[in-house]
Motif scaffolding. Structure first.
Motif, PDB file in Angstrom:
ATOM      1  N   THR A  14       1.023  -0.911   0.497  1.00 34.58           N
ATOM      2  CA  THR A  14      -0.083  -0.260  -0.059  1.00 34.58           C
ATOM      3  C   THR A  14       0.627   1.314  -0.101  1.00 34.58           C
ATOM      4  O   THR A  14       0.508   2.369  -0.365  1.00 34.58           O
ATOM      5  CB  THR A  14      -0.949  -0.161   1.600  1.00 34.58           C
ATOM      6  OG1 THR A  14      -1.769  -1.089   1.017  1.00 34.58           O
ATOM      7  CG2 THR A  14      -1.540   1.053   0.898  1.00 34.58           C
ATOM      8  N   THR A  91      -0.974  -5.005  -4.502  1.00 29.94           N
ATOM      9  CA  THR A  91      -2.558  -4.771  -3.851  1.00 29.94           C
ATOM     10  C   THR A  91      -3.516  -4.692  -4.674  1.00 29.94           C
ATOM     11  O   THR A  91      -3.758  -4.823  -6.250  1.00 29.94           O
ATOM     12  CB  THR A  91      -2.722  -3.824  -3.355  1.00 29.94           C
ATOM     13  OG1 THR A  91      -2.888  -2.333  -4.170  1.00 29.94           O
ATOM     14  CG2 THR A  91      -1.183  -3.143  -2.140  1.00 29.94           C
ATOM     15  N   GLY A  92      -4.964  -5.192  -4.624  1.00 29.88           N
ATOM     16  CA  GLY A  92      -5.805  -5.515  -5.263  1.00 29.88           C
ATOM     17  C   GLY A  92      -7.116  -5.087  -4.732  1.00 29.88           C
ATOM     18  O   GLY A  92      -7.103  -5.670  -3.752  1.00 29.88           O
ATOM     19  N   TRP A 122      -6.396  -0.484  -4.137  1.00 27.96           N
ATOM     20  CA  TRP A 122      -7.914  -1.467  -2.805  1.00 27.96           C
ATOM     21  C   TRP A 122      -8.871  -0.686  -2.112  1.00 27.96           C
ATOM     22  O   TRP A 122     -10.371  -1.322  -1.691  1.00 27.96           O
ATOM     23  CB  TRP A 122      -6.718  -2.148  -2.467  1.00 27.96           C
ATOM     24  CG  TRP A 122      -6.251  -2.297  -1.399  1.00 27.96           C
ATOM     25  CD1 TRP A 122      -5.013  -1.211  -1.517  1.00 27.96           C
ATOM     26  CD2 TRP A 122      -6.195  -2.150  -0.147  1.00 27.96           C
ATOM     27  NE1 TRP A 122      -4.354  -1.394  -0.177  1.00 27.96           N
ATOM     28  CE2 TRP A 122      -5.362  -1.990   0.770  1.00 27.96           C
ATOM     29  CE3 TRP A 122      -7.632  -2.583   0.842  1.00 27.96           C
ATOM     30  CZ2 TRP A 122      -5.301  -1.903   1.950  1.00 27.96           C
ATOM     31  CZ3 TRP A 122      -7.584  -3.260   2.223  1.00 27.96           C
ATOM     32  CH2 TRP A 122      -5.932  -1.751   2.833  1.00 27.96           C
ATOM     33  N   LYS A 209     -11.897 -10.210  -8.033  1.00 26.89           N
ATOM     34  CA  LYS A 209     -12.465  -9.352  -7.896  1.00 26.89           C
ATOM     35  C   LYS A 209     -13.297  -9.377  -9.908  1.00 26.89           C
ATOM     36  O   LYS A 209     -13.888  -7.369  -9.303  1.00 26.89           O
ATOM     37  CB  LYS A 209     -11.262  -8.405  -8.518  1.00 26.89           C
ATOM     38  CG  LYS A 209      -9.942  -8.383  -7.198  1.00 26.89           C
ATOM     39  CD  LYS A 209     -10.648  -8.274  -5.722  1.00 26.89           C
ATOM     40  CE  LYS A 209      -8.926  -9.052  -4.705  1.00 26.89           C
ATOM     41  NZ  LYS A 209      -9.411  -8.984  -3.301  1.00 26.89           N
ATOM     42  N   PHE A 274      -1.549 -10.913  -6.285  1.00 22.34           N
ATOM     43  CA  PHE A 274      -2.041  -9.616  -5.508  1.00 22.34           C
ATOM     44  C   PHE A 274      -1.230 -10.500  -4.702  1.00 22.34           C
ATOM     45  O   PHE A 274      -0.765 -11.481  -4.500  1.00 22.34           O
ATOM     46  CB  PHE A 274      -3.424 -10.557  -4.898  1.00 22.34           C
ATOM     47  CG  PHE A 274      -4.778  -9.563  -5.970  1.00 22.34           C
ATOM     48  CD1 PHE A 274      -4.542  -8.247  -6.371  1.00 22.34           C
ATOM     49  CD2 PHE A 274      -5.620 -10.076  -5.755  1.00 22.34           C
ATOM     50  CE1 PHE A 274      -5.249  -7.994  -7.404  1.00 22.34           C
ATOM     51  CE2 PHE A 274      -6.606  -9.240  -6.897  1.00 22.34           C
ATOM     52  CZ  PHE A 274      -6.374  -8.241  -6.935  1.00 22.34           C
ATOM     53  N   ASP A 275      -0.317  -9.537  -3.774  1.00 25.63           N
ATOM     54  CA  ASP A 275       0.095  -9.219  -2.530  1.00 25.63           C
ATOM     55  C   ASP A 275       0.163 -10.618  -1.345  1.00 25.63           C
ATOM     56  O   ASP A 275       0.943 -11.473  -1.155  1.00 25.63           O
ATOM     57  CB  ASP A 275       0.704  -8.180  -1.859  1.00 25.63           C
ATOM     58  CG  ASP A 275      -1.120  -7.815  -1.656  1.00 25.63           C
ATOM     59  OD1 ASP A 275      -2.024  -7.986  -1.675  1.00 25.63           O
ATOM     60  OD2 ASP A 275      -0.433  -6.361  -1.210  1.00 25.63           O
ATOM     61  N   THR A 296      -1.579  -4.066   7.294  1.00 21.31           N
ATOM     62  CA  THR A 296      -2.347  -2.735   6.880  1.00 21.31           C
ATOM     63  C   THR A 296      -4.456  -2.722   6.993  1.00 21.31           C
ATOM     64  O   THR A 296      -4.804  -2.715   7.996  1.00 21.31           O
ATOM     65  CB  THR A 296      -2.838  -2.109   5.845  1.00 21.31           C
ATOM     66  OG1 THR A 296      -0.933  -1.401   5.104  1.00 21.31           O
ATOM     67  CG2 THR A 296      -3.091  -0.482   5.749  1.00 21.31           C
ATOM     68  N   SER A 297      -4.126  -4.476   6.213  1.00 15.58           N
ATOM     69  CA  SER A 297      -5.454  -4.445   5.975  1.00 15.58           C
ATOM     70  C   SER A 297      -5.168  -6.403   6.407  1.00 15.58           C
ATOM     71  O   SER A 297      -3.607  -6.535   7.049  1.00 15.58           O
ATOM     72  CB  SER A 297      -5.869  -4.952   5.079  1.00 15.58           C
ATOM     73  OG  SER A 297      -5.212  -5.293   3.838  1.00 15.58           O
ATOM     74  N   CYS A 299      -5.403 -10.408   4.411  1.00 14.97           N
ATOM     75  CA  CYS A 299      -5.757 -10.939   3.803  1.00 14.97           C
ATOM     76  C   CYS A 299      -5.917 -12.628   4.516  1.00 14.97           C
ATOM     77  O   CYS A 299      -4.026 -12.587   4.911  1.00 14.97           O
ATOM     78  CB  CYS A 299      -5.072 -10.859   2.447  1.00 14.97           C
ATOM     79  SG  CYS A 299      -5.312  -9.473   1.346  1.00 14.97           S
ATOM     80  N   GLU A 333     -10.164 -16.684  -0.508  1.00 16.18           N
ATOM     81  CA  GLU A 333      -9.297 -15.637  -0.236  1.00 16.18           C
ATOM     82  C   GLU A 333     -10.716 -14.481   1.271  1.00 16.18           C
ATOM     83  O   GLU A 333     -12.123 -14.503   1.122  1.00 16.18           O
ATOM     84  CB  GLU A 333      -9.291 -14.717  -1.199  1.00 16.18           C
ATOM     85  CG  GLU A 333      -8.145 -13.195  -0.551  1.00 16.18           C
ATOM     86  CD  GLU A 333      -8.196 -12.111  -1.016  1.00 16.18           C
ATOM     87  OE1 GLU A 333      -8.130 -12.666  -3.031  1.00 16.18           O
ATOM     88  OE2 GLU A 333      -8.614 -10.641  -0.885  1.00 16.18           O
ATOM     89  N   ARG A 408     -14.547  -6.510   5.076  1.00 11.71           N
ATOM     90  CA  ARG A 408     -14.360  -7.175   4.006  1.00 11.71           C
ATOM     91  C   ARG A 408     -14.523  -8.406   3.878  1.00 11.71           C
ATOM     92  O   ARG A 408     -15.454  -8.981   3.223  1.00 11.71           O
ATOM     93  CB  ARG A 408     -13.145  -6.655   3.653  1.00 11.71           C
ATOM     94  CG  ARG A 408     -12.200  -7.585   2.591  1.00 11.71           C
ATOM     95  CD  ARG A 408     -11.066  -7.595   2.422  1.00 11.71           C
ATOM     96  NE  ARG A 408     -10.424  -6.759   1.851  1.00 11.71           N
ATOM     97  CZ  ARG A 408      -9.322  -6.541   2.091  1.00 11.71           C
ATOM     98  NH1 ARG A 408      -7.893  -8.054   1.876  1.00 11.71           N
ATOM     99  NH2 ARG A 408      -7.899  -5.601   1.979  1.00 11.71           N
TER     100      ARG A 408
HETATM  101  O1  LIG Z   1      -6.502  -7.554  -1.224  1.00 14.95           O
HETATM  102  C1  LIG Z   1      -6.064  -7.654  -1.335  1.00 14.95           C
HETATM  103  C2  LIG Z   1      -5.286  -8.654  -1.764  1.00 14.95           C
HETATM  104  O2  LIG Z   1      -6.933  -9.220  -2.145  1.00 14.95           O
HETATM  105  C3  LIG Z   1      -4.826  -6.864  -0.775  1.00 14.95           C
HETATM  106  O3  LIG Z   1      -4.054  -6.717  -1.628  1.00 14.95           O
HETATM  107  C4  LIG Z   1      -4.708  -5.383  -0.050  1.00 14.95           C
HETATM  108  O4  LIG Z   1      -5.516  -5.870   1.273  1.00 14.95           O
HETATM  109  C5  LIG Z   1      -3.388  -4.871   0.342  1.00 14.95           C
HETATM  110  O5  LIG Z   1      -3.041  -5.687   1.137  1.00 14.95           O
HETATM  111  P1  LIG Z   1      -1.861  -4.743   2.676  1.00 14.95           P
HETATM  112  O6  LIG Z   1      -2.222  -4.832   3.674  1.00 14.95           O
HETATM  113  O7  LIG Z   1      -1.549  -3.414   1.806  1.00 14.95           O
HETATM  114  O8  LIG Z   1      -0.562  -5.596   2.193  1.00 14.95           O
END
Ligand SMILES: O=C(CO)[C@@H](O)[C@@H](O)COP(=O)(O)O
Ligand SMILES: Nc1ncnc2c1ncn2[C@@H]1O[C@H](COP(=O)(O)OP(=O)(O)O)[C@@H](O)[C@H]1O
Length: 555
Positions: A14, A91-92, A122, A209, A274-275, A296-297, A299, A333, A408
């Motif tokens: 991010t 990211t995505g 994202w 997605k 995706f990451d 940050t979030s 997955c 996911e 989410r």
């Molecule tokens: O949602 C996805 C993948 O499906 C991630 O790319 C998104 O949460 C970003 O993750 P980060 O926490 O920034 O690494």
């Protein structure tokens, strides 16, 4: 060092992009480099109040060049000549409007400063209305086009973001020939492709997605989009239907990029993903183990042999797609929209008055102010964690809901908000932080419960990402709340390392990603076991969390 088996993994997070140059024979990291996106860092093109988060393509392009070059400088020209493949994760869903040549509109002079012509990150939730419309619209069709994305389309995703942008920006609408995910555009760029028809899409982004599924022969039919909004008419045709797994090559490095980077033109470029998906591979995922990328979030990734998933659909997650993580396996996911971001929000709240006072103060020099800022930016969460860990636990403690960036999973609803409950004059910052940490762990448990309720066993937990590595306190709370041990992966760079494992497969060093994972995996550094004294108490608080969540959702 062994001769000839080098690969590069590029991980776009991010806030920053990092590249690693890896010895593919054993996974040893020979060089690493990180680049923080300069425009993003300044907050340009974003409007957090409206959940608008945009990233300029130049942040990505500059970061690509600088991090790869920095890695090559660290190892020298001899090793640079032995690099055989590059794979990329991002990211995505982070899509961008492109012209017929596949150039993101913001890279053309007319759109250089237009946020709608940039990558829609994202976590941008400006397309809430469009996501709701897609959900309603899908009910009209006999085929359930949402069945592989958990039954709910999210405002974080491809089609909702496209529709919203076409509605609000006439100039982008006119100039956009097609739309591309960040993870598909970087391989397109590196291979020097010149037309959207040459774009190779990955199954990961398309399946999770963009509603692509083998059963529908690709994306939903033209009628689905055209009857949703005529603005989408014809777009399906300009978004290629062919998708590939990340173990395949998108092509080889273009002459222009080979010269720019100092690499050969025979370097293979892998299909992007995706990451978190590549991170799960870098973190040595196993069937039915939940790989939690906690940054940050979160997955939360799970793989199951495709044959064992026949006829099984998990409701309320972010999709199940054959081959999205490991070819031959179903990739599932889920995740939380704010995890570390919830702690970052709390830190920002505490900092606000300090920042104002510091800015106006003459008591210390500008240099000292900057030093102080750096210190508290580094220390606030650490100090709070230490104090929170020392607090006694009681079922009646302050309670929080973690939906600060919506929810989410399970059951995407980005309109939901976070909350605190049970505050009194004795409540202090550590007590609120503790409640927030517990809330993020309760949110994580809801995901595990959903998998289990839907017939997918969760046999183990793997912790990856910044929070897993940095916070023993949060990982212990996680183990206690889940009543399950959690193993923390050794690597700080699981996403980039996972990308390197894919690159090693694309280069032909290994026949499968699993073989690359076995040879290149770094193993685990720590394991947190549930503290049985806390398990029952957290279970009681989890019940309260669910009740409070239900109250918020219904009011
Ligand atoms: O949602 C996805 C993948 O499906 C991630 O790319 C998104 O949460 C970003 O993750 P980060 O926490 O920034 O690494
Ligand atoms: N000591 C810490 N304890 C818990 N969380 C932390 C700590 N330091 C940073 N964080 C959180 O880590 C998150 C960043 O995670 P990281 O994996 O580095 O980034 P990204 O998700 O962008 O890949 C931030 O949201 C931040 O709040």
């Amino acid at each position: 060092m062994s001769q000839g088996k080098y690969v590069i993994g590029v991980d776009y997070g991010t806030d920053s992009v990092r590249s690693v140059l890896v010895d593919a024979s054993n996974g040893a990291i020979a060089a690493t480099s990180v680049f923080y996106y300069p425009r993003w860092k300044k907050g340009l093109y974003c409007n957090p109040g409206q959940n608008q988060f945009r990233q300029h393509p130049l942040d990505y392009v500059e970061g690509l060049e600088q991090t790869i070059k920095a890695c090559l400088e660290q190892v020298g020209a001899n090793i640079a000549q032995q690099v055989k493949a590059i794979s990329i994760d991002t990211t995505g869903s982070t899509p961008v409007a492109v012209n017929e040549q596949g150039v993101p509109l913001a890279l053309t002079p007319e759109f250089a400063e237009n946020p709608h012509a940039m990558f829609i990150l994202w976590k941008d939730h400006t397309a809430l209305k469009e996501a709701a419309e897609i959900n309603k619209h899908a009910e009209k069709f006999d085929d359930n086009y949402l069945k592989y994305v958990g039954g709910i389309y999210s405002s974080e995703w491809f089609w909702a973001k496209i529709l919203r942008t076409l509605r609000v920006d006439e100039s982008v609408k006119k100039a956009a020939f097609s739309w591309v995910e960040h993870c598909d555009w970087i391989p397109f760029l590196l291979t020097g492709a010149q037309h959207v028809s040459e774009l190779k899409r990955g199954v990961c982004a398309a399946g999770h997605k963009a509603l692509w599924a083998e059963e529908f022969n690709g994306f939903p039919p033209e009628d689905f989009f055209n009857s949703l909004d005529p603005l989408l008419k014809g777009l399906r045709e300009r978004v290629s239907q062919e998708v590939l797994p990340a173990s395949e090559a998108a092509g080889t490095l273009s002459a222009e990029w080979a010269q720019k980077l100092g690499l050969n033109t025979d370097v293979k470029i892998g299909i992007g993903a995706f990451d978190a998906h590549m991170g799960a591979v870098g973190g040595q995922i196993e069937p039915y183990h939940l790989s939690k990328v906690m940054g940050t979030s979160t997955c939360d990734m799970l793989v199951a042999p495709s044959a064992e998933m026949t006829g099984k659909l998990v409701k309320g997650i972010c999709g199940q797609v054959n081959g999205s993580i490991i070819p031959g396996m179903s990739g599932l996911e889920a995740g939380q929209s704010a995890f570390g971001d919830a702690y970052a929000w709390f830190q920002k709240m505490l900092k606000w008055p300090l920042e104002q006072i510091l800015a106006d103060s003459n008591a210390i020099s500008e240099e000292q102010k900057e030093k102080l800022r750096e210190e508290y930016n580094e220390q606030i969460i650490i100090k709070l964690s230490k104090a929170a860990a020392a607090l006694p636990l009681d079922v009646k403690d302050e309670l929080a809901i973690d939906w600060l960036n919506g929810r989410r999973t399970p059951d995407a609803n980005q309109e939901l908000k976070g909350a605190f409950w049970g505050l009194d004059l004795g409540t202090d910052a550590p007590a609120m932080f503790k409640a927030l940490v517990e809330a993020t762990c309760f949110g994580a448990k809801k995901i595990v419960d959903r998998f289990i309720e839907q017939g997918i066993p969760v046999k183990g937990l793997i912790g990856l990402g910044g929070v897993a590595k940095k916070s023993a306190y949060i990982m212990q709370v996680m183990a206690d709340v889940m009543n399950m041990p959690i193993r923390i992966h050794q690597s700080d760079q699981t996403c980039a390392l996972g990308a390197a494992m894919f690159a090693a497969t694309v280069a032909g060093f290994y026949p499968t990603v699993e073989n690359a994972m076995e040879a290149m995996g770094h193993g685990f550094s720590d394991e947190y076991f549930p503290n049985q004294e806390n398990v029952a108490l957290y279970q009681a608080r989890y019940e309260k969390y669910k009740a409070m969540g239900a109250f918020i959702e219904n009011n």
